[in-house]
Write a protein that holds these residues in place. Structure first.
Motif, PDB file in Angstrom:
ATOM      1  N   ALA A   1       3.796   1.195   7.966  1.00  0.00           N
ATOM      2  CA  ALA A   1       3.666  -0.168   8.729  1.00  0.00           C
ATOM      3  C   ALA A   1       5.165  -0.367   9.080  1.00  0.00           C
ATOM      4  O   ALA A   1       6.050  -0.203   8.390  1.00  0.00           O
ATOM      5  CB  ALA A   1       3.361  -1.229   7.570  1.00  0.00           C
ATOM      6  N   ILE A   2       5.360  -1.082  10.445  1.00  0.00           N
ATOM      7  CA  ILE A   2       6.593  -1.625  10.866  1.00  0.00           C
ATOM      8  C   ILE A   2       6.581  -2.737  11.297  1.00  0.00           C
ATOM      9  O   ILE A   2       6.108  -3.249  11.994  1.00  0.00           O
ATOM     10  CB  ILE A   2       7.169  -0.509  12.136  1.00  0.00           C
ATOM     11  N   ASP A   3       7.170  -3.544  10.171  1.00  0.00           N
ATOM     12  CA  ASP A   3       6.951  -5.042  10.149  1.00  0.00           C
ATOM     13  C   ASP A   3       8.098  -5.918  10.285  1.00  0.00           C
ATOM     14  O   ASP A   3       8.878  -6.129   9.228  1.00  0.00           O
ATOM     15  CB  ASP A   3       6.165  -5.478   8.704  1.00  0.00           C
ATOM     16  N   ALA A   4       8.184  -6.531  11.549  1.00  0.00           N
ATOM     17  CA  ALA A   4       9.207  -7.398  11.909  1.00  0.00           C
ATOM     18  C   ALA A   4       9.153  -8.743  11.397  1.00  0.00           C
ATOM     19  O   ALA A   4       9.901  -9.912  11.534  1.00  0.00           O
ATOM     20  CB  ALA A   4       9.580  -7.371  13.441  1.00  0.00           C
TER      21      ALA A   4
ATOM     22  N   ALA B   1      13.172  -4.298  11.595  1.00  0.00           N
ATOM     23  CA  ALA B   1      12.028  -4.409  10.744  1.00  0.00           C
ATOM     24  C   ALA B   1      11.738  -3.633   9.566  1.00  0.00           C
ATOM     25  O   ALA B   1      12.441  -2.608   9.355  1.00  0.00           O
ATOM     26  CB  ALA B   1      10.990  -3.901  11.894  1.00  0.00           C
ATOM     27  N   VAL B   2      11.182  -4.027   8.635  1.00  0.00           N
ATOM     28  CA  VAL B   2      10.695  -3.402   7.399  1.00  0.00           C
ATOM     29  C   VAL B   2       9.822  -2.193   7.574  1.00  0.00           C
ATOM     30  O   VAL B   2       8.688  -2.365   8.282  1.00  0.00           O
ATOM     31  CB  VAL B   2      10.336  -4.397   6.345  1.00  0.00           C
ATOM     32  N   VAL B   3      10.018  -1.149   7.097  1.00  0.00           N
ATOM     33  CA  VAL B   3       9.218   0.289   7.243  1.00  0.00           C
ATOM     34  C   VAL B   3       8.821   0.433   5.852  1.00  0.00           C
ATOM     35  O   VAL B   3       9.458   0.513   4.941  1.00  0.00           O
ATOM     36  CB  VAL B   3       9.920   1.193   8.003  1.00  0.00           C
TER      37      VAL B   3
ATOM     38  N   GLY C   1       6.269  -5.342   0.581  1.00  0.00           N
ATOM     39  CA  GLY C   1       7.048  -5.909   1.453  1.00  0.00           C
ATOM     40  C   GLY C   1       7.857  -7.279   0.748  1.00  0.00           C
ATOM     41  O   GLY C   1       7.664  -7.520  -0.465  1.00  0.00           O
ATOM     42  N   PRO C   2       8.979  -7.835   1.430  1.00  0.00           N
ATOM     43  CA  PRO C   2       9.784  -8.915   0.960  1.00  0.00           C
ATOM     44  C   PRO C   2       8.898 -10.151   0.737  1.00  0.00           C
ATOM     45  O   PRO C   2       7.824 -10.435   1.170  1.00  0.00           O
ATOM     46  CB  PRO C   2      10.772  -9.057   2.016  1.00  0.00           C
ATOM     47  N   ASN C   3       9.317 -10.867   0.005  1.00  0.00           N
ATOM     48  CA  ASN C   3       8.508 -11.989  -0.668  1.00  0.00           C
ATOM     49  C   ASN C   3       8.911 -13.264   0.171  1.00  0.00           C
ATOM     50  O   ASN C   3       9.782 -13.973   0.007  1.00  0.00           O
ATOM     51  CB  ASN C   3       8.798 -12.467  -2.000  1.00  0.00           C
TER      52      ASN C   3
ATOM     53  N   GLN D   1      -4.465 -13.411   5.572  1.00  0.00           N
ATOM     54  CA  GLN D   1      -4.422 -12.024   6.134  1.00  0.00           C
ATOM     55  C   GLN D   1      -3.170 -11.811   6.818  1.00  0.00           C
ATOM     56  O   GLN D   1      -2.203 -12.706   7.277  1.00  0.00           O
ATOM     57  CB  GLN D   1      -5.513 -12.256   7.459  1.00  0.00           C
ATOM     58  N   HIS D   2      -2.763 -10.783   6.809  1.00  0.00           N
ATOM     59  CA  HIS D   2      -1.322 -10.376   7.586  1.00  0.00           C
ATOM     60  C   HIS D   2      -1.708  -8.855   8.307  1.00  0.00           C
ATOM     61  O   HIS D   2      -2.563  -8.216   8.029  1.00  0.00           O
ATOM     62  CB  HIS D   2      -0.454  -9.969   6.365  1.00  0.00           C
ATOM     63  N   PHE D   3      -0.787  -9.045   9.422  1.00  0.00           N
ATOM     64  CA  PHE D   3      -0.969  -7.941  10.462  1.00  0.00           C
ATOM     65  C   PHE D   3       0.352  -6.995  10.567  1.00  0.00           C
ATOM     66  O   PHE D   3       1.617  -7.995  10.318  1.00  0.00           O
ATOM     67  CB  PHE D   3      -1.337  -8.502  11.842  1.00  0.00           C
ATOM     68  N   SER D   4       0.445  -5.920  10.973  1.00  0.00           N
ATOM     69  CA  SER D   4       1.650  -5.254  11.130  1.00  0.00           C
ATOM     70  C   SER D   4       1.400  -3.942  12.331  1.00  0.00           C
ATOM     71  O   SER D   4       0.226  -3.571  12.313  1.00  0.00           O
ATOM     72  CB  SER D   4       2.222  -4.507   9.946  1.00  0.00           C
TER      73      SER D   4
END
Length: 216
Positions: A187-190, A199-201, A212-214, A133-136
């Protein structure tokens, strides 16, 4: 939604605020981080310089980076690294729950202060791939965008400096992003980046599909 101290409804836009920052995975620990007036003036100027929704998202990416750097001066989160493996067992490490919760709190404060013109803040999103699971944090484009009459970034930064705001680095200009439409979510994912990096948007649909980045 999120515990924010100082996100008042009386319109005190730049008064100091305190936000609880999660760390040590699963929000196991929290630290009270104070955001001073000069930082809030700088954030406001950077966001108001955004001419459209795409520019505001890029600005939010950089604003979150600066807020995390501020948090590192008041808590151990400066030890955080991208993903979970590089900082495993380190005090101040942050997993995706820590980042999603904290980033949403930062964004909610800015929204409560009236600094967001093109987006509203939503609850964190969750994606599931296999057993992982992953959250953002997530923002949604508003139905109507104001006219693109925001001042250029450089004068805004100079104005902030004249008011005594701290001087921060400004990212170089990027190629114009594709236009976005009302209701589109991002998603704005730090969690994807090392501490203090923008952060990655990503469009939320892309993020939900594993974009998103690996990092791990």
């Amino acid at each position: 939604m999120v515990p924010v101290v100082g996100a008042d409804s009386a319109g005190v836009r730049h008064s100091p605020a305190v936000v609880m920052v999660c760390h040590n995975y699963g929000c196991a620990k929290q630290a009270a981080v104070r955001i001073d007036t000069s930082t809030l003036w700088w954030i406001d100027d950077v966001l108001q310089a955004s001419a459209d929704a795409a520019a505001e998202r890029e600005a939010l990416s950089r604003v979150l980076a600066q807020l995390y750097r501020l948090a590192a001066r008041q808590s151990p989160v400066g030890n955080d690294r991208a993903g979970n493996f590089l900082d495993d067992g380190v005090e101040g490490r942050m997993d995706c729950i820590d980042h999603a919760t904290t980033s949403t709190r930062w964004l909610a404060l800015l929204e409560a202060r009236g600094m967001l013109r093109f987006h509203r803040v939503l609850e964190p999103a969750r994606r599931t791939r296999f057993i992982l699971q992953h959250f953002s944090a997530v923002v949604e484009v508003l139905a109507q965008e104001p006219a693109a009459d925001a001042p250029a970034l450089e004068p805004a930064m100079l104005a902030a400096a004249e008011r005594g705001a701290a001087r921060y680095d400004v990212a170089p200009e990027h190629a114009q992003a594709p236009a976005t439409v009302a209701g589109e979510r991002f998603a704005i994912d730090a969690w994807f980046v090392d501490h203090g990096e923008p952060a990655v948007v990503l469009p939320l649909d892309e993020w939900l599909k594993g974009g998103g980045p690996n990092v791990h």
